[in-house]
Design a protein around this motif. Structure first.
Motif, PDB file in Angstrom:
ATOM      1  N   VAL A 180       0.838  -1.197   0.000  1.00  0.00           N
ATOM      2  CA  VAL A 180       0.000   0.000   0.000  1.00  0.00           C
ATOM      3  C   VAL A 180       0.879   1.256   0.000  1.00  0.00           C
ATOM      4  N   PHE A 181       1.916   1.270   0.813  1.00  0.00           N
ATOM      5  CA  PHE A 181       2.827   2.415   0.834  1.00  0.00           C
ATOM      6  C   PHE A 181       3.467   2.611  -0.538  1.00  0.00           C
ATOM      7  N   ASP A 182       3.905   1.523  -1.149  1.00  0.00           N
ATOM      8  CA  ASP A 182       4.506   1.611  -2.484  1.00  0.00           C
ATOM      9  C   ASP A 182       3.525   2.172  -3.509  1.00  0.00           C
ATOM     10  N   ALA A 183       2.259   1.762  -3.428  1.00  0.00           N
ATOM     11  CA  ALA A 183       1.253   2.254  -4.376  1.00  0.00           C
ATOM     12  C   ALA A 183       1.107   3.771  -4.287  1.00  0.00           C
ATOM     13  N   TRP A 184       1.320   4.325  -3.099  1.00  0.00           N
ATOM     14  CA  TRP A 184       1.228   5.771  -2.900  1.00  0.00           C
ATOM     15  C   TRP A 184       2.489   6.508  -3.331  1.00  0.00           C
ATOM     16  N   THR A 185       3.630   5.843  -3.299  1.00  0.00           N
ATOM     17  CA  THR A 185       4.889   6.580  -3.444  1.00  0.00           C
ATOM     18  C   THR A 185       5.675   6.257  -4.709  1.00  0.00           C
ATOM     19  N   ILE A 186       5.525   5.091  -5.274  1.00  0.00           N
ATOM     20  CA  ILE A 186       6.277   4.737  -6.480  1.00  0.00           C
ATOM     21  C   ILE A 186       5.531   5.307  -7.688  1.00  0.00           C
ATOM     22  N   PRO A 187       6.163   6.201  -8.443  1.00  0.00           N
ATOM     23  CA  PRO A 187       5.460   6.906  -9.528  1.00  0.00           C
ATOM     24  C   PRO A 187       4.695   5.993 -10.488  1.00  0.00           C
ATOM     25  N   PRO A 233      -0.248  27.164   0.691  1.00  0.00           N
ATOM     26  CA  PRO A 233       0.214  25.769   0.725  1.00  0.00           C
ATOM     27  C   PRO A 233      -0.717  24.888   1.561  1.00  0.00           C
ATOM     28  N   LEU A 234      -0.831  23.652   1.133  1.00  0.00           N
ATOM     29  CA  LEU A 234      -1.545  22.640   1.897  1.00  0.00           C
ATOM     30  C   LEU A 234      -0.518  21.672   2.470  1.00  0.00           C
ATOM     31  N   GLU A 235      -0.913  20.993   3.526  1.00  0.00           N
ATOM     32  CA  GLU A 235      -0.091  19.905   4.044  1.00  0.00           C
ATOM     33  C   GLU A 235      -0.863  18.614   3.842  1.00  0.00           C
ATOM     34  N   LEU A 236      -0.187  17.602   3.341  1.00  0.00           N
ATOM     35  CA  LEU A 236      -0.761  16.273   3.188  1.00  0.00           C
ATOM     36  C   LEU A 236       0.029  15.322   4.069  1.00  0.00           C
ATOM     37  N   ARG A 237      -0.682  14.648   4.954  1.00  0.00           N
ATOM     38  CA  ARG A 237      -0.075  13.631   5.810  1.00  0.00           C
ATOM     39  C   ARG A 237      -0.827  12.332   5.548  1.00  0.00           C
ATOM     40  N   VAL A 238      -0.097  11.280   5.174  1.00  0.00           N
ATOM     41  CA  VAL A 238      -0.703   9.979   4.930  1.00  0.00           C
ATOM     42  C   VAL A 238      -0.004   8.971   5.837  1.00  0.00           C
ATOM     43  N   ARG A 266      -3.424  -9.485   9.670  1.00  0.00           N
ATOM     44  CA  ARG A 266      -2.371 -10.119   8.874  1.00  0.00           C
ATOM     45  C   ARG A 266      -2.204  -9.497   7.498  1.00  0.00           C
ATOM     46  N   HIS A 267      -3.294  -9.034   6.881  1.00  0.00           N
ATOM     47  CA  HIS A 267      -3.216  -8.637   5.488  1.00  0.00           C
ATOM     48  C   HIS A 267      -3.865  -7.281   5.201  1.00  0.00           C
ATOM     49  N   GLY A 268      -4.138  -6.488   6.219  1.00  0.00           N
ATOM     50  CA  GLY A 268      -4.827  -5.222   5.994  1.00  0.00           C
ATOM     51  C   GLY A 268      -3.969  -4.022   6.348  1.00  0.00           C
ATOM     52  N   THR A 269      -4.335  -2.894   5.782  1.00  0.00           N
ATOM     53  CA  THR A 269      -3.661  -1.629   6.080  1.00  0.00           C
ATOM     54  C   THR A 269      -4.708  -0.540   6.214  1.00  0.00           C
ATOM     55  N   LEU A 270      -4.652   0.177   7.314  1.00  0.00           N
ATOM     56  CA  LEU A 270      -5.488   1.364   7.509  1.00  0.00           C
ATOM     57  C   LEU A 270      -4.723   2.556   6.949  1.00  0.00           C
ATOM     58  N   VAL A 271      -5.358   3.309   6.058  1.00  0.00           N
ATOM     59  CA  VAL A 271      -4.750   4.508   5.502  1.00  0.00           C
ATOM     60  C   VAL A 271      -5.492   5.703   6.079  1.00  0.00           C
ATOM     61  N   ARG A 272      -4.749   6.597   6.704  1.00  0.00           N
ATOM     62  CA  ARG A 272      -5.316   7.814   7.300  1.00  0.00           C
ATOM     63  C   ARG A 272      -4.753   9.009   6.548  1.00  0.00           C
ATOM     64  N   ILE A 273      -5.638   9.833   5.981  1.00  0.00           N
ATOM     65  CA  ILE A 273      -5.239  10.989   5.190  1.00  0.00           C
ATOM     66  C   ILE A 273      -5.674  12.253   5.920  1.00  0.00           C
ATOM     67  N   ILE A 274      -4.727  13.155   6.111  1.00  0.00           N
ATOM     68  CA  ILE A 274      -5.018  14.459   6.691  1.00  0.00           C
ATOM     69  C   ILE A 274      -4.465  15.490   5.722  1.00  0.00           C
ATOM     70  N   GLU A 303     -12.305   9.758  -0.716  1.00  0.00           N
ATOM     71  CA  GLU A 303     -12.997   8.477  -0.586  1.00  0.00           C
ATOM     72  C   GLU A 303     -13.051   7.747  -1.926  1.00  0.00           C
ATOM     73  N   LEU A 304     -13.331   8.483  -3.001  1.00  0.00           N
ATOM     74  CA  LEU A 304     -13.383   7.879  -4.326  1.00  0.00           C
ATOM     75  C   LEU A 304     -12.000   7.377  -4.760  1.00  0.00           C
ATOM     76  N   GLU A 305     -10.964   8.147  -4.442  1.00  0.00           N
ATOM     77  CA  GLU A 305      -9.608   7.704  -4.790  1.00  0.00           C
ATOM     78  C   GLU A 305      -9.220   6.460  -4.002  1.00  0.00           C
ATOM     79  N   LEU A 306      -9.609   6.397  -2.730  1.00  0.00           N
ATOM     80  CA  LEU A 306      -9.291   5.216  -1.930  1.00  0.00           C
ATOM     81  C   LEU A 306     -10.008   3.980  -2.462  1.00  0.00           C
TER      82      LEU A 306
END
Length: 142
Positions: A2-9, A83-88, A95-103, A120-123
């Motif tokens: 999940v982290f890779d999906a957010w960060t690897i172009p 400017p905006l700040e994005l915190r993810v 075992r196989h889940g990830t909670l993603v919190r977006i601020i 929500e639509l992007e998630l």
């Protein structure tokens, strides 16, 4: 994953954007480190409107969190001079889940609900992309 999906172009450009929008893969750049720069353009499919994001990572701790200061252009609801700040944040769940919190913010109060719905639509697109691209986990129930 999940982290890779957010960060690897190459991965990010395959799922980011609400329905009717897509990320132009040719515009994605990312230096994955504190102080590193990031850029991507989202394109609305109906009329070609472009919303650009330029950012600098202020925190980068894989696979747990990244924070970026953003400048967003082309979105009528966001002042490009504020400017905006994005915190993810990514939290392993079971075992196989990830909670993603977006601020992200600050937004004009009249725009915050619209952007919340967009995330929500992007998630949902992320979830679909992860399911389609996941490799089976040995011993996992099907």
């Amino acid at each position: 994953m999940v982290f890779d999906a957010w960060t690897i172009p190459d991965q990010m450009s395959q799922w980011r954007g609400s329905p009717g929008w897509h990320v132009d893969p040719a515009t994605v750049t990312s230096e994955l480190k504190p102080g590193g720069r990031h850029h991507h353009d989202k394109v609305r499919e109906s009329d070609g409107q472009v919303v650009g994001t330029d950012a600098v990572f202020t925190e980068y701790f894989p696979p747990d969190v990244f924070v970026a200061k953003q400048r967003i252009t082309g979105d009528d609801g966001i002042n490009p001079d504020q400017p905006l700040e994005l915190r993810v944040e990514f939290t392993k769940m079971g075992r196989h889940g990830t909670l993603v919190r977006i601020i992200q913010g600050p937004y004009d109060p009249s725009q915050s609900e619209l952007h919340s719905e967009g995330w929500e639509l992007e998630l949902e697109r992320l979830s679909q992309w992860l399911q389609a691209n996941a490799t089976p986990i040995e011993g996992a129930a099907r």
